[in-house]
Design a protein around this motif. Structure first.
Motif, PDB file in Angstrom:
ATOM      1  N   ILE A  40       0.857  -1.186   0.000  1.00 19.25           N
ATOM      2  CA  ILE A  40       0.000   0.000   0.000  1.00 19.25           C
ATOM      3  C   ILE A  40       0.890   1.230   0.000  1.00 19.25           C
ATOM      4  N   ILE A  41       0.553   2.194  -0.846  1.00 21.28           N
ATOM      5  CA  ILE A  41       1.273   3.463  -0.858  1.00 21.28           C
ATOM      6  C   ILE A  41       0.385   4.539  -0.255  1.00 21.28           C
TER       7      ILE A  41
ATOM      8  N   LEU B  21       3.728   0.476   2.741  1.00 15.54           N
ATOM      9  CA  LEU B  21       3.505  -0.514   3.788  1.00 15.54           C
ATOM     10  C   LEU B  21       3.263  -1.840   3.098  1.00 15.54           C
ATOM     11  N   LYS B  22       4.043  -2.847   3.485  1.00 17.55           N
ATOM     12  CA  LYS B  22       3.949  -4.162   2.868  1.00 17.55           C
ATOM     13  C   LYS B  22       3.506  -5.166   3.917  1.00 17.55           C
ATOM     14  N   PHE B  23       2.535  -5.976   3.547  1.00  9.71           N
ATOM     15  CA  PHE B  23       1.955  -6.946   4.464  1.00  9.71           C
ATOM     16  C   PHE B  23       1.969  -8.325   3.825  1.00  9.71           C
TER      17      PHE B  23
ATOM     18  N   ARG C  99      -5.750  -5.122   4.448  1.00  5.96           N
ATOM     19  CA  ARG C  99      -7.118  -4.601   4.292  1.00  5.96           C
ATOM     20  C   ARG C  99      -7.567  -3.864   5.555  1.00  5.96           C
ATOM     21  N   GLN C 100      -7.189  -4.390   6.719  1.00  6.11           N
ATOM     22  CA  GLN C 100      -7.487  -3.722   7.987  1.00  6.11           C
ATOM     23  C   GLN C 100      -6.857  -2.321   7.987  1.00  6.11           C
TER      24      GLN C 100
ATOM     25  N   ALA D 284      -8.539   1.934   7.934  1.00  5.22           N
ATOM     26  CA  ALA D 284      -8.142   3.101   8.733  1.00  5.22           C
ATOM     27  C   ALA D 284      -7.597   4.229   7.851  1.00  5.22           C
ATOM     28  N   PHE D 285      -7.020   3.881   6.697  1.00  8.48           N
ATOM     29  CA  PHE D 285      -6.421   4.859   5.782  1.00  8.48           C
ATOM     30  C   PHE D 285      -6.949   4.628   4.369  1.00  8.48           C
TER      31      PHE D 285
END
Length: 164
Positions: free
Chosen positions: A3-4, A132-134, A141-142, A146-147
């Motif tokens: 996610i950027i 952010l890398k998950f 997704r969580q 929030a963002f």
């Protein structure tokens, strides 16, 4: 899932970490290439100084310490790579230490983790965006809940889309 974030508090970990508190505190964190501006905790000063020195190149900290070092402080992370790992973090050879400044792989392979064992990676790039890398897409997704201004990136074209 990568996610950027480019809008708002994209490089203020004090804003980004609270929705992930449980996951953050369960991991050990490798902190490297750190440069911050603003009012920050004494721990950040130590980690930042180590990032400028020739050795040891990085710091390793438990999740709770990592969380508390950022949350509650008015500080922008201009550069930094934060790799959250389950269990102990083995020694990282100097040529394999993750970094943001000048790392072309961020652009060419946006979904690639810099540290093989990372569950979560946070890459602050020049204070202009944060990746952010998950490994667990459910956690990604969580985070997006929030963002919602965050955008999923999978290809180099997705990264460049931000600059058109």
């Amino acid at each position: 899932m990568t996610i950027i974030l480019q809008e708002g508090y994209q490089s203020y970990l004090s804003e980004l970490l609270p929705p992930l508190r449980q996951q953050v505190e369960q991991l050990n964190w490798l902190v490297t290439d750190l440069r911050c501006w603003g009012k920050y905790s004494p721990l950040i000063e130590t980690w930042q100084a180590q990032s400028y020195d020739a050795a040891p190149y990085y710091s390793v900290v438990p999740g709770k310490t990592f969380y508390e070092a950022f949350v509650g402080w008015d500080m922008q992370v201009v550069w930094g790579v934060f790799c959250g790992v389950v269990g102990d973090i083995p020694a990282v050879p100097p040529e394999e230490v993750p970094y943001a400044d000048g790392n072309r792989r961020i652009w060419s392979e946006p979904e690639a983790f810099q540290l093989a064992g990372s569950e979560i990676e946070i890459v602050a790039f020049d204070g202009t965006f944060t990746l952010l890398k998950f490994r667990d897409e459910t956690v990604g997704r969580q985070f997006l809940e929030a963002f919602p201004t965050g955008r999923v990136v999978r290809t180099p074209d997705d990264m460049l889309q931000s600059y058109q």
